[in-house]
Design an enzyme around this catalytic site. Structure first.
Site, mmCIF file in Angstrom:
data_model
loop_
_atom_site.group_PDB
_atom_site.id
_atom_site.type_symbol
_atom_site.label_atom_id
_atom_site.label_comp_id
_atom_site.label_asym_id
_atom_site.label_seq_id
_atom_site.Cartn_x
_atom_site.Cartn_y
_atom_site.Cartn_z
ATOM 1 N N GLU A 103 2.676 3.465 -42.558
ATOM 2 C CA GLU A 103 2.719 1.989 -42.485
ATOM 3 C C GLU A 103 1.696 1.295 -43.378
ATOM 4 O O GLU A 103 0.973 0.406 -42.933
ATOM 5 C CB GLU A 103 2.539 1.538 -41.031
ATOM 6 C CG GLU A 103 3.576 2.139 -40.099
ATOM 7 C CD GLU A 103 3.417 1.698 -38.640
ATOM 8 O OE1 GLU A 103 2.414 1.031 -38.307
ATOM 9 O OE2 GLU A 103 4.326 2.014 -37.840
ATOM 10 N N GLU B 78 11.678 8.395 -36.497
ATOM 11 C CA GLU B 78 11.317 7.808 -35.192
ATOM 12 C C GLU B 78 12.466 6.987 -34.617
ATOM 13 O O GLU B 78 12.264 5.896 -34.070
ATOM 14 C CB GLU B 78 10.070 6.913 -35.334
ATOM 15 C CG GLU B 78 8.875 7.596 -35.964
ATOM 16 C CD GLU B 78 7.610 6.745 -36.011
ATOM 17 O OE1 GLU B 78 7.560 5.702 -35.315
ATOM 18 O OE2 GLU B 78 6.679 7.112 -36.732
ATOM 19 N N ASP C 232 15.028 4.989 -32.626
ATOM 20 C CA ASP C 232 15.444 4.484 -31.323
ATOM 21 C C ASP C 232 16.141 3.146 -31.552
ATOM 22 O O ASP C 232 16.021 2.558 -32.627
ATOM 23 C CB ASP C 232 14.308 4.402 -30.285
ATOM 24 C CG ASP C 232 13.085 3.632 -30.711
ATOM 25 O OD1 ASP C 232 13.170 2.833 -31.671
ATOM 26 O OD2 ASP C 232 12.028 3.804 -30.083
ATOM 27 N N HIS D 251 13.286 2.339 -36.224
ATOM 28 C CA HIS D 251 13.242 1.650 -34.932
ATOM 29 C C HIS D 251 14.210 0.468 -35.028
ATOM 30 O O HIS D 251 13.892 -0.542 -35.648
ATOM 31 C CB HIS D 251 11.826 1.165 -34.617
ATOM 32 C CG HIS D 251 10.848 2.278 -34.399
ATOM 33 N ND1 HIS D 251 10.938 3.119 -33.300
ATOM 34 C CD2 HIS D 251 9.794 2.707 -35.123
ATOM 35 C CE1 HIS D 251 9.966 4.011 -33.364
ATOM 36 N NE2 HIS D 251 9.258 3.794 -34.460
ATOM 37 N N ASN E 87 5.386 7.534 -44.542
ATOM 38 C CA ASN E 87 6.227 7.159 -43.406
ATOM 39 C C ASN E 87 6.062 5.664 -43.102
ATOM 40 O O ASN E 87 4.944 5.148 -43.124
ATOM 41 C CB ASN E 87 5.770 7.980 -42.185
ATOM 42 C CG ASN E 87 6.700 7.900 -41.003
ATOM 43 O OD1 ASN E 87 7.895 8.196 -41.118
ATOM 44 N ND2 ASN E 87 6.183 7.507 -39.842
HETATM 45 C C1 XIL Z 1 3.609 4.535 -30.560
HETATM 46 C C2 XIL Z 1 3.672 5.428 -29.323
HETATM 47 O O1 XIL Z 1 5.018 5.687 -29.029
HETATM 48 C C3 XIL Z 1 2.989 4.751 -28.150
HETATM 49 O O2 XIL Z 1 2.905 5.641 -27.049
HETATM 50 C C4 XIL Z 1 1.591 4.275 -28.543
HETATM 51 O O3 XIL Z 1 1.021 3.552 -27.478
HETATM 52 C C5 XIL Z 1 1.642 3.410 -29.777
HETATM 53 O O4 XIL Z 1 2.294 4.128 -30.832
HETATM 54 N N1 XIL Z 1 5.300 3.678 -35.313
HETATM 55 C C6 XIL Z 1 4.616 4.871 -35.298
HETATM 56 C C7 XIL Z 1 4.296 5.528 -34.011
HETATM 57 O O5 XIL Z 1 4.381 5.439 -36.373
HETATM 58 O O6 XIL Z 1 3.104 6.264 -34.071
HETATM 59 C C8 XIL Z 1 4.236 4.541 -32.884
HETATM 60 O O7 XIL Z 1 4.088 5.267 -31.668
HETATM 61 C C9 XIL Z 1 5.489 3.699 -32.854
HETATM 62 C C10 XIL Z 1 5.631 2.924 -34.149
#
Ligand code: XIL
Length: 376
Positions: A178, A284, A286, A255, A219
């Site tokens: 990020e 990641e 969802d 996401h 990422n």
């Molecule tokens: C999130 C986790 O799922 C949570 O449990 C934590 O509190 C915060 O981070 N992008 C990412 C992940 O790269 O590391 C994040 O994970 C979600 C967004």
């Protein structure tokens, strides 16, 4: 090349069939899996259907999940699903800086080591997440000012020690997470402020020195489609590669939200990164829903999960499709997004939901025409 084209045609041609087949699950009651058996037994205790990882292996793809190490320790049903369904695991929090070095110079690898051992026992690969990020940093690091020289040394030590600790046991690292804003400017982080943009190349070089065999990724979120942010990431990785910096993959967090459009031209976007000689991965996934859940939103969710997988299947260099957790009771979404939830493949009792069956069907349909290459 012929194999590649026939595979793409096969996957694209399957889209309609997949959508038709999976839509029959929407609104239907979930099969009566008992949670202790989730992921193993078929409906009503009948013969087990092939898990996601078996189907994905047939098409040369890793299917992964983020893993909560607390749940892994405490929850047997959670362990069973993790082992049965997935061929790749990513620690949801256990390898973040605040987890591994809460006190300067004192490393706490236990949780992460346990996950790595679990992965080995279950023939899974590990995606290491993450080395350089602006978030979830330890208090000792953020609570005072450092000189540029000090901060550079702190970062170099962190990357070197962590990658060395897991060398040979972590297949791929999200080295930088990020680093960009939505408009494509570099994010104003502790790293950029003190070290300038050169910290990006340094991070990859230090990681590579510590484990030359690990696949090193950039990422980010909202880079799944073509747009200013993914253009900026593209320019960055193209420049890094031209300079000989060891970046080898780009992770698309994915996401998604049923109320937002699906990423613009996602397949073309992944393909342009692949054409640079990089691996790409959905890291990641969802798909969150604004509560309360209604059937239209469920259908949109299923479609989004499926489309993202179809894109990955259609891009030869897309090596893995990882979901960010697999049970609604464990998901980060309700904590992070007000009034949203129901974002994962399994419900609160760890019963698989419609998108789980949609992914399974999509993998089954893809199996006839796909590649031989696999990866992290
Ligand atoms: C999130 C986790 O799922 C949570 O449990 C934590 O509190 C915060 O981070 N992008 C990412 C992940 O790269 O590391 C994040 O994970 C979600 C967004």
């Amino acid at each position: 090349m012929r194999l590649f084209h026939s595979r793409v045609a096969r996957v694209a041609g399957s889209t309609l069939a997949a959508a038709t087949l999976v839509s029959t699950h929407v609104g239907a009651a979930a099969p009566a899996h008992r949670s202790a058996l989730a992921g193993l037994a078929g409906p009503r205790g009948g013969p087990a259907a092939d898990p996601l990882r078996t189907l994905a292996a047939r098409v040369g793809l890793r299917i992964g999940t983020a893993v909560s190490t607390d749940s892994l320790r405490q929850d047997r049903a959670y362990r069973r699903v993790t082992a049965a369904q997935f061929s790749s695991v990513t620690p949801e929090n256990a390898m973040k800086w605040e987890s591994v070095e809460p006190t300067r110079g004192t490393y706490t690898w236990d949780d992460a080591d346990r996950l790595v051992d679990f992965a080995r026992a279950n023939r899974q690969v590990v995606r290491g997440h993450t080395l350089v990020w602006h978030s979830q940093l330890p208090g000792w690091l953020t609570s005072r000012e450092w000189s540029a020289a000090e901060l550079r040394e702190i970062l170099r030590t962190h990357i070197t020690d962590q990658v060395s600790h897991f060398a040979g046991r972590v297949r791929a690292w999200d080295v930088v997470n990020e680093a960009f804003e939505e408009d494509g400017r570099l994010r104003d982080s502790i790293w950029l402020r003190a070290l300038g943009p050169g910290y990006l190349a340094d991070a990859f070089r230090w990681a590579h020195e510590a484990d030359p065999d690990a696949r090193l990724y950039y990422n980010d979120y909202n880079i799944e489609g073509v747009g200013p942010k993914s253009d900026a990431v593209y320019d960055l990785v193209a420049r890094l590669r031209a300079d000989g910096v060891p970046v080898e993959g780009v992770g698309m967090q994915t996401h998604l939200d049923t109320q937002l459009p699906f990423p613009t031209r996602m397949r073309q976007n992944l393909q342009r990164f692949a054409d640079l000689g990089l691996d790409v991965a959905v890291t990641e996934a969802d798909v969150r829903i604004t509560l309360p859940v209604d059937p239209t939103e469920q259908l949109a969710q299923e479609a989004a999960y499926t489309r993202a997988l179809q894109v990955c299947l259609a891009v030869r260099r897309c090596v893995s499709y990882t979901v960010w957790g697999f049970g609604d009771a464990y998901s980060w979404v309700p904590d992070a997004f007000a009034c949203q939830g129901s974002a994962t493949l399994y419900d609160e009792q760890l019963r698989p939901k419609a998108p789980y069956f949609a992914l399974r069907r999509t993998l089954q349909l893809a199996a006839g025409g796909r590649r031989t290459a696999g990866g992290a």
